[in-house]
Design a protein around this motif. Structure first.
Motif, mmCIF file in Angstrom:
data_model
loop_
_atom_site.group_PDB
_atom_site.id
_atom_site.type_symbol
_atom_site.label_atom_id
_atom_site.label_comp_id
_atom_site.label_asym_id
_atom_site.label_seq_id
_atom_site.Cartn_x
_atom_site.Cartn_y
_atom_site.Cartn_z
ATOM 1 N N GLY A 114 37.557 32.794 33.539
ATOM 2 C CA GLY A 114 38.917 32.350 33.795
ATOM 3 C C GLY A 114 39.103 31.412 34.969
ATOM 4 N N LYS A 115 38.019 31.119 35.746
ATOM 5 C CA LYS A 115 38.157 30.166 36.856
ATOM 6 C C LYS A 115 38.406 28.769 36.296
ATOM 7 N N LYS A 116 38.730 27.832 37.180
ATOM 8 C CA LYS A 116 39.014 26.462 36.750
ATOM 9 C C LYS A 116 37.745 25.830 36.184
ATOM 10 N N ALA A 117 37.844 25.343 34.959
ATOM 11 C CA ALA A 117 36.700 24.733 34.280
ATOM 12 C C ALA A 117 36.518 23.289 34.729
ATOM 13 N N LEU A 118 35.294 22.820 34.607
ATOM 14 C CA LEU A 118 35.000 21.412 34.889
ATOM 15 C C LEU A 118 35.704 20.550 33.845
ATOM 16 N N PRO A 119 36.123 19.334 34.211
ATOM 17 C CA PRO A 119 36.772 18.460 33.237
ATOM 18 C C PRO A 119 35.861 18.204 32.030
ATOM 19 N N GLY A 120 36.392 18.429 30.844
ATOM 20 C CA GLY A 120 35.660 18.195 29.606
ATOM 21 C C GLY A 120 34.644 19.272 29.263
ATOM 22 N N LYS A 121 34.576 20.326 30.065
ATOM 23 C CA LYS A 121 33.619 21.413 29.815
ATOM 24 C C LYS A 121 34.384 22.730 29.662
ATOM 25 N N PRO A 122 33.777 23.699 28.963
ATOM 26 C CA PRO A 122 34.454 24.985 28.806
ATOM 27 C C PRO A 122 34.165 25.962 29.948
ATOM 28 N N TYR A 123 33.318 25.544 30.929
ATOM 29 C CA TYR A 123 32.901 26.458 31.979
ATOM 30 C C TYR A 123 33.210 25.925 33.378
ATOM 31 N N CYS A 124 33.317 26.850 34.310
ATOM 32 C CA CYS A 124 33.474 26.504 35.734
ATOM 33 C C CYS A 124 32.129 25.974 36.238
#
Length: 120
Positions: free
Chosen positions: A90-100
């Motif tokens: 649930g943390k902020k994901a990287l732009p264009g990625k599904p993960y932090c």
């Protein structure tokens, strides 16, 4: 307000008994701040604060389900999906990625560096 010798002696006696500054002040007819000030000037031994200090409770992270995740939330699964505590990062994901950033470092392996497999 003048402190008499009798008041000072009574203050010291009550202080040693462990009465609160408010209780001592009521018995002597003075404010608790007057008691604190006089005790300090007399050099009476310090006592622990009566204020109960509690350590802050650890902030419980909300366990997010897939439907709780917004478009920019990390979708890294935490735990076993069969367990009641299963959730997503649930943390902020990287732009264009599904993960932090933390989980993207685990999920994405840089394949541009090929391992040296030549025999020497």
């Amino acid at each position: 307000m003048a402190w008499t010798d009798e008041m000072v002696a009574e203050l010291a006696r009550l202080w040693e008994q462990g009465l609160s500054t408010g209780d001592i002040g009521r018995q002597l007819g003075v404010s608790k701040n007057a008691v604190v000030g006089k005790a300090h000037r007399l050099g009476l031994t310090g006592r622990p604060s009566p204020i109960k200090r509690t350590s802050p409770k650890p902030k419980k992270e909300k366990q997010l389900s897939l439907v709780d995740l917004g478009p920019n939330c990390c979708r890294w699964p935490i735990g076993d999906p069969r367990d009641p505590g299963f959730h997503f990062c649930g943390k902020k994901a990287l732009p264009g990625k599904p993960y932090c950033p933390e989980h993207a470092a685990v999920a994405y392996v840089n394949t541009s560096k090929k391992a040296d497999t030549s025999a020497e």
